[in-house]
Write a protein that holds these residues in place. Structure first.
Motif, PDB file in Angstrom:
ATOM      1  N   VAL A  32       0.858  -1.188   0.000  1.00 44.96           N
ATOM      2  CA  VAL A  32       0.000   0.000   0.000  1.00 44.96           C
ATOM      3  C   VAL A  32       0.895   1.238   0.000  1.00 44.96           C
ATOM      4  N   PHE A  33       0.448   2.275  -0.679  1.00 41.61           N
ATOM      5  CA  PHE A  33       1.239   3.500  -0.812  1.00 41.61           C
ATOM      6  C   PHE A  33       2.637   3.191  -1.346  1.00 41.61           C
ATOM      7  N   ALA A  34       2.705   2.220  -2.254  1.00 43.64           N
ATOM      8  CA  ALA A  34       3.919   1.855  -2.991  1.00 43.64           C
ATOM      9  C   ALA A  34       4.925   1.064  -2.166  1.00 43.64           C
ATOM     10  N   ASP A  35       5.279   1.537  -0.966  1.00 45.63           N
ATOM     11  CA  ASP A  35       6.392   0.931  -0.243  1.00 45.63           C
ATOM     12  C   ASP A  35       6.003   0.140   1.002  1.00 45.63           C
ATOM     13  N   ASP A  36       4.851   0.398   1.572  1.00 48.44           N
ATOM     14  CA  ASP A  36       4.456  -0.260   2.814  1.00 48.44           C
ATOM     15  C   ASP A  36       3.800  -1.603   2.519  1.00 48.44           C
ATOM     16  N   VAL A  37       4.394  -2.677   3.029  1.00 47.73           N
ATOM     17  CA  VAL A  37       3.856  -4.027   2.808  1.00 47.73           C
ATOM     18  C   VAL A  37       3.093  -4.470   4.050  1.00 47.73           C
ATOM     19  N   VAL A  38       1.833  -4.854   3.859  1.00 42.87           N
ATOM     20  CA  VAL A  38       0.994  -5.352   4.946  1.00 42.87           C
ATOM     21  C   VAL A  38       0.707  -6.834   4.701  1.00 42.87           C
ATOM     22  N   THR A  39       0.458  -7.550   5.784  1.00 35.25           N
ATOM     23  CA  THR A  39       0.328  -9.005   5.703  1.00 35.25           C
ATOM     24  C   THR A  39      -1.030  -9.450   6.230  1.00 35.25           C
ATOM     25  N   HIS A  40      -1.654 -10.342   5.488  1.00 37.66           N
ATOM     26  CA  HIS A  40      -2.938 -10.935   5.880  1.00 37.66           C
ATOM     27  C   HIS A  40      -2.723 -12.439   6.034  1.00 37.66           C
ATOM     28  N   ARG A  41      -2.911 -12.936   7.248  1.00 39.45           N
ATOM     29  CA  ARG A  41      -2.714 -14.357   7.539  1.00 39.45           C
ATOM     30  C   ARG A  41      -4.066 -14.958   7.919  1.00 39.45           C
ATOM     31  N   VAL A  42      -4.470 -15.997   7.202  1.00 41.70           N
ATOM     32  CA  VAL A  42      -5.750 -16.644   7.472  1.00 41.70           C
ATOM     33  C   VAL A  42      -5.529 -18.139   7.689  1.00 41.70           C
ATOM     34  N   LYS A  43      -5.835 -18.602   8.897  1.00 37.08           N
ATOM     35  CA  LYS A  43      -5.811 -20.028   9.180  1.00 37.08           C
ATOM     36  C   LYS A  43      -7.171 -20.613   8.822  1.00 37.08           C
ATOM     37  N   HIS A  44      -7.199 -21.544   7.883  1.00 36.60           N
ATOM     38  CA  HIS A  44      -8.434 -22.181   7.443  1.00 36.60           C
ATOM     39  C   HIS A  44      -8.564 -23.546   8.123  1.00 36.60           C
ATOM     40  N   VAL A  45      -9.710 -23.792   8.714  1.00 39.52           N
ATOM     41  CA  VAL A  45      -9.986 -25.051   9.399  1.00 39.52           C
ATOM     42  C   VAL A  45     -11.171 -25.721   8.707  1.00 39.52           C
ATOM     43  N   VAL A  46     -10.955 -26.933   8.206  1.00 38.66           N
ATOM     44  CA  VAL A  46     -11.997 -27.678   7.500  1.00 38.66           C
ATOM     45  C   VAL A  46     -12.806 -28.467   8.530  1.00 38.66           C
ATOM     46  N   LEU A  47     -14.124 -28.317   8.504  1.00 36.60           N
ATOM     47  CA  LEU A  47     -14.977 -28.847   9.563  1.00 36.60           C
ATOM     48  C   LEU A  47     -15.306 -30.325   9.435  1.00 36.60           C
ATOM     49  N   ASP A  48     -15.214 -30.892   8.228  1.00 34.22           N
ATOM     50  CA  ASP A  48     -15.646 -32.272   8.033  1.00 34.22           C
ATOM     51  C   ASP A  48     -14.879 -32.870   6.865  1.00 34.22           C
ATOM     52  N   ASP A  49     -15.138 -34.123   6.572  1.00 33.93           N
ATOM     53  CA  ASP A  49     -14.476 -34.787   5.440  1.00 33.93           C
ATOM     54  C   ASP A  49     -15.486 -35.476   4.527  1.00 33.93           C
ATOM     55  N   GLU A  50     -16.683 -34.881   4.440  1.00 39.54           N
ATOM     56  CA  GLU A  50     -17.755 -35.517   3.666  1.00 39.54           C
ATOM     57  C   GLU A  50     -17.524 -35.421   2.161  1.00 39.54           C
ATOM     58  N   PHE A  51     -17.006 -34.285   1.698  1.00 40.55           N
ATOM     59  CA  PHE A  51     -16.795 -34.087   0.268  1.00 40.55           C
ATOM     60  C   PHE A  51     -15.337 -33.705  -0.011  1.00 40.55           C
ATOM     61  N   ASP A  52     -15.000 -33.561  -1.287  1.00 40.20           N
ATOM     62  CA  ASP A  52     -13.599 -33.404  -1.695  1.00 40.20           C
ATOM     63  C   ASP A  52     -13.256 -32.004  -2.175  1.00 40.20           C
ATOM     64  N   ALA A  53     -13.944 -30.998  -1.657  1.00 42.63           N
ATOM     65  CA  ALA A  53     -13.627 -29.624  -2.035  1.00 42.63           C
ATOM     66  C   ALA A  53     -13.988 -28.681  -0.891  1.00 42.63           C
ATOM     67  N   VAL A  54     -13.318 -27.536  -0.866  1.00 43.82           N
ATOM     68  CA  VAL A  54     -13.642 -26.465   0.073  1.00 43.82           C
ATOM     69  C   VAL A  54     -13.529 -25.135  -0.665  1.00 43.82           C
ATOM     70  N   SER A  55     -14.220 -24.130  -0.150  1.00 48.05           N
ATOM     71  CA  SER A  55     -14.161 -22.797  -0.747  1.00 48.05           C
ATOM     72  C   SER A  55     -14.377 -21.756   0.332  1.00 48.05           C
ATOM     73  N   THR A  56     -13.631 -20.659   0.240  1.00 44.13           N
ATOM     74  CA  THR A  56     -13.887 -19.536   1.134  1.00 44.13           C
ATOM     75  C   THR A  56     -15.053 -18.680   0.648  1.00 44.13           C
ATOM     76  N   GLU A  57     -15.563 -18.944  -0.547  1.00 39.54           N
ATOM     77  CA  GLU A  57     -16.698 -18.192  -1.096  1.00 39.54           C
ATOM     78  C   GLU A  57     -17.978 -18.773  -0.496  1.00 39.54           C
ATOM     79  N   MET A  58     -18.517 -18.109   0.514  1.00 41.50           N
ATOM     80  CA  MET A  58     -19.634 -18.661   1.282  1.00 41.50           C
ATOM     81  C   MET A  58     -20.907 -18.809   0.461  1.00 41.50           C
ATOM     82  N   ALA A  59     -21.044 -18.072  -0.630  1.00 36.47           N
ATOM     83  CA  ALA A  59     -22.235 -18.225  -1.472  1.00 36.47           C
ATOM     84  C   ALA A  59     -22.352 -19.648  -2.006  1.00 36.47           C
TER      85      ALA A  59
END
Length: 213
Positions: A84-111
């Motif tokens: 941001v503002f060319a020189d300032d680097v910001v960091t976004h860290r997201v720990k994703h936790v999968v709730l089950d193993d019923e199917f073979d895909a996950v998505s952060t797109e809640m729709a």
């Protein structure tokens, strides 16, 4: 396993110079760099939302697709860096936790978690219990520049600020259900979903070893 992630930055009411730097996915050992593997897009009508997409074609796609083959991943962390503002680097860290193993895909797109009518696949709801007043707009992971964005959120979010009161790092925990892989290829539901041929492939041995580590 197909993993659909949507590293995003919400600028809100601020007109700021913004550039994607890179996206790292652990424990998969995936490091993706802007201009080489990635490009920053605006796939939504709200042009204050920027999303990391694969550098392929000209259409603004919603996020990234990762294919781990037969290896299942129960937890993973996505670390996205933005300039941001060319020189300032910001960091976004997201720990994703999968709730089950019923199917073979996950998505952060809640729709994609919702029940859908027959014309869109006829799938049942995969939506887990959410905090009161939660919506995809307030609950899905996103980076921002000012701490006031936290007031619009319902998830597990911790912000670190600099001396000027601007975000330098955001840490989130995001839980999500598995979904049917076919939902990720449902062009009638969302024509901006990344396509299977554009998935980043994780070698089977590497994915299995890292997921089990």
């Amino acid at each position: 396993m197909l993993i659909h992630i949507t590293p995003r930055f919400y600028t809100g009411n601020y007109a700021i110079p913004l550039q994607l730097v890179d996206v790292t996915v652990e424990p998969l050992g995936l490091v993706l760099r802007d201009g080489v593997d990635l490009v920053m897009r605006q796939p939504f009508p709200n042009k204050r939302i920027y999303v990391a997409s694969r550098k392929a074609g000209r259409k603004a796609m919603n996020g990234l697709l990762i294919d781990t083959g037969t290896a299942r991943v129960k937890e993973f962390e996505v670390i996205t860096r933005w300039a941001v503002f060319a020189d300032d680097v910001v960091t976004h860290r997201v720990k994703h936790v999968v709730l089950d193993d019923e199917f073979d895909a996950v998505s952060t797109e809640m729709a994609l978690w919702h029940a859908m009518c027959e014309s869109l696949g006829g799938w049942e709801s995969r939506m887990p219990a959410l905090p009161a007043n939660a919506s995809p707009a307030s609950h899905m992971p996103r980076m921002a520049i000012m701490p006031e964005d936290r007031d619009q959120r319902t998830g597990d979010v911790v912000d670190k600020l600099n001396g000027a009161g601007m975000l330098t790092e955001r840490l989130e925990v995001f839980t999500m259900p598995t979904i049917q892989p076919e939902r990720l290829q449902n062009r009638r539901m969302d024509h901006r979903l990344p396509q299977l041929q554009d998935a980043f492939m994780i070698p089977r041995d590497q994915a299995g070893q890292r997921a089990a580590a």
